[in-house]
Design an enzyme around this catalytic site. Structure first.
Site, PDB file in Angstrom:
ATOM      1  N   HIS A  29      12.847  43.142  48.212  1.00  0.00           N
ATOM      2  CA  HIS A  29      13.523  44.154  49.027  1.00  0.00           C
ATOM      3  C   HIS A  29      14.526  44.939  48.172  1.00  0.00           C
ATOM      4  CE1 HIS A  29      12.620  41.017  52.239  1.00  0.00           C
ATOM      5  NE2 HIS A  29      12.019  42.089  52.714  1.00  0.00           N
ATOM      6  N   MET A  41      13.012  43.506  57.871  1.00  0.00           N
ATOM      7  CA  MET A  41      13.328  42.509  58.901  1.00  0.00           C
ATOM      8  C   MET A  41      14.385  41.534  58.375  1.00  0.00           C
ATOM      9  SD  MET A  41       9.927  41.970  61.084  1.00  0.00           S
ATOM     10  CE  MET A  41       9.085  40.833  60.008  1.00  0.00           C
ATOM     11  N   GLY A  42      15.104  41.932  57.323  1.00  0.00           N
ATOM     12  CA  GLY A  42      16.148  41.058  56.784  1.00  0.00           C
ATOM     13  C   GLY A  42      15.571  39.935  55.943  1.00  0.00           C
TER      14      GLY A  42
HETATM   15  P1  AMP Z   1       9.777  42.860  55.628  1.00  0.00           P
HETATM   16  O1  AMP Z   1      11.241  42.610  55.794  1.00  0.00           O
HETATM   17  O2  AMP Z   1       9.009  41.670  55.211  1.00  0.00           O
HETATM   18  O3  AMP Z   1       9.196  43.597  56.791  1.00  0.00           O
HETATM   19  O4  AMP Z   1       9.663  43.851  54.391  1.00  0.00           O
HETATM   20  C1  AMP Z   1      10.420  45.022  54.335  1.00  0.00           C
HETATM   21  C2  AMP Z   1       9.861  45.895  53.244  1.00  0.00           C
HETATM   22  O5  AMP Z   1       9.959  45.214  51.996  1.00  0.00           O
HETATM   23  C3  AMP Z   1       8.374  46.240  53.452  1.00  0.00           C
HETATM   24  O6  AMP Z   1       8.168  47.608  53.113  1.00  0.00           O
HETATM   25  C4  AMP Z   1       7.693  45.316  52.473  1.00  0.00           C
HETATM   26  O7  AMP Z   1       6.453  45.811  52.013  1.00  0.00           O
HETATM   27  C5  AMP Z   1       8.713  45.273  51.346  1.00  0.00           C
HETATM   28  N1  AMP Z   1       8.509  44.095  50.487  1.00  0.00           N
HETATM   29  C6  AMP Z   1       8.431  42.802  50.875  1.00  0.00           C
HETATM   30  N2  AMP Z   1       8.164  42.004  49.806  1.00  0.00           N
HETATM   31  C7  AMP Z   1       8.065  42.823  48.736  1.00  0.00           C
HETATM   32  C8  AMP Z   1       7.779  42.621  47.359  1.00  0.00           C
HETATM   33  N3  AMP Z   1       7.542  41.409  46.855  1.00  0.00           N
HETATM   34  N4  AMP Z   1       7.753  43.696  46.533  1.00  0.00           N
HETATM   35  C9  AMP Z   1       7.976  44.955  47.032  1.00  0.00           C
HETATM   36  N5  AMP Z   1       8.244  45.209  48.326  1.00  0.00           N
HETATM   37  C10 AMP Z   1       8.285  44.165  49.164  1.00  0.00           C
END
Ligand code: AMP
Length: 282
Positions: free
Chosen positions: A37, A30-31
């Site tokens: 990320h 989601m950016g």
């Molecule tokens: P989001 O943008 O928050 O939907 O996250 C996108 C992807 O990044 C998802 O697969 C999350 O699980 C992953 N992600 C977010 N924070 C972390 C982190 N601290 N370590 C590893 N992966 C992450």
């Protein structure tokens, strides 16, 4: 690096890449990209000859409209991170392109979605399974990378891909943490300095429980009590759940000897944080 905004453009690019014997790796986000990320992007680029990052703040997975409005949007910064990590395509559709008026089909998530995040955030996982299916159908990846930080989301996606026969390998990537253990999250910047310090109690509690499990304590209640007591030392903390589950179907288990995952959700002020730790079989 290309920026594409419609499913038809994205599919055309992917079909071309696949015809030329590339394998496509995909990281949906989601950016508001941070170093967590970036670890997903690095895994993706290392293991695939073509890499796609999607940036789409998905309204249907927010159960409170205000959270969707408040979600950080840092598109230019995200493009820089993508470029630094050698991403080939950023797929960034608008909400209208993703959900044109009249679109009504959704993907119902499976049993792994029922508890924890699914119970606390009604509709959240249906939003996730629907948007991830749509993204998969646009990007046509061979592999897709998800963070273990959102352990239940990863389990829900694994279940969906298996049950609906998506020809995609789902790869879980270890949680990236700050030096003091706090799991990286785009929400961390919203913590007050005091709550930022107190929030380390989540990972401290989880790691303490993992050590206890490794030294022979397999009673889930004892382990979850330990996590609760660490976090609740802080007045600002408000625990939503500490659950010890089977790592595949996420049902609660009373004993961790066959392996487990401990999942936590807690509020620090008005910021809701989640984290988890896996426990290997004894
Ligand atoms: P989001 O943008 O928050 O939907 O996250 C996108 C992807 O990044 C998802 O697969 C999350 O699980 C992953 N992600 C977010 N924070 C972390 C982190 N601290 N370590 C590893 N992966 C992450």
């Amino acid at each position: 690096m290309l920026i594409l905004t419609s499913p038809s453009e994205m599919q055309e690019w992917s079909r071309h890449a696949l015809r030329h014997k590339n394998d496509i790796g995909f990281v949906p986000t989601m950016g508001a990209l941070h170093a967590g990320h970036a670890t997903l992007l690095q895994h993706c680029v290392k293991n695939n000859s073509a890499s796609v990052l999607s940036i789409f703040v998905n309204p249907t997975q927010f159960n409170v409209a205000e959270d969707f409005d408040k979600y950080p949007r840092t598109f230019e910064h995200d493009l820089r991170i993508a470029e630094q990590n050698n991403i080939d395509v950023v797929y960034a559709p608008s909400v209208d392109v993703m959900y044109p008026s009249g679109s009504s089909v959704v993907v119902h998530p499976g049993t792994a979605s029922e508890r924890m995040e699914g119970a606390m955030r009604p509709g959240h996982f249906e939003g996730v399974t629907t948007v991830v299916s749509k993204l998969f159908n646009a990007v046509l990846p061979n592999r897709a990378y998800f963070g273990k930080k959102d352990f239940q989301q990863l389990a829900v996606i694994q279940q969906m891909v298996k049950d609906l026969n998506f020809p995609i390998d789902i790869i879980g990537v270890e949680t990236a943490r700050e030096p003091d253990g706090l799991a990286m999250s785009s929400r961390n910047v919203r913590l007050t300095p005091e709550n930022r310090d107190a929030a380390t109690s989540i990972s401290e509690g989880l790691f303490a429980a993992r050590s206890k499990h490794q030294s022979g304590e397999h009673n889930s209640q004892v382990l979850s009590d330990l996590v609760v007591s660490r976090i609740s030392q802080h007045d600002a903390a408000n625990i939503e759940y500490v659950d010890i589950c089977d790592p595949l179907d996420l049902r609660t288990i009373p004993d961790t000897s066959a392996g487990a995952v401990i999942c936590v959700a807690a509020w620090f002020g008005d910021v809701r944080l989640i984290d988890n730790v896996e426990l290997g079989p004894a």
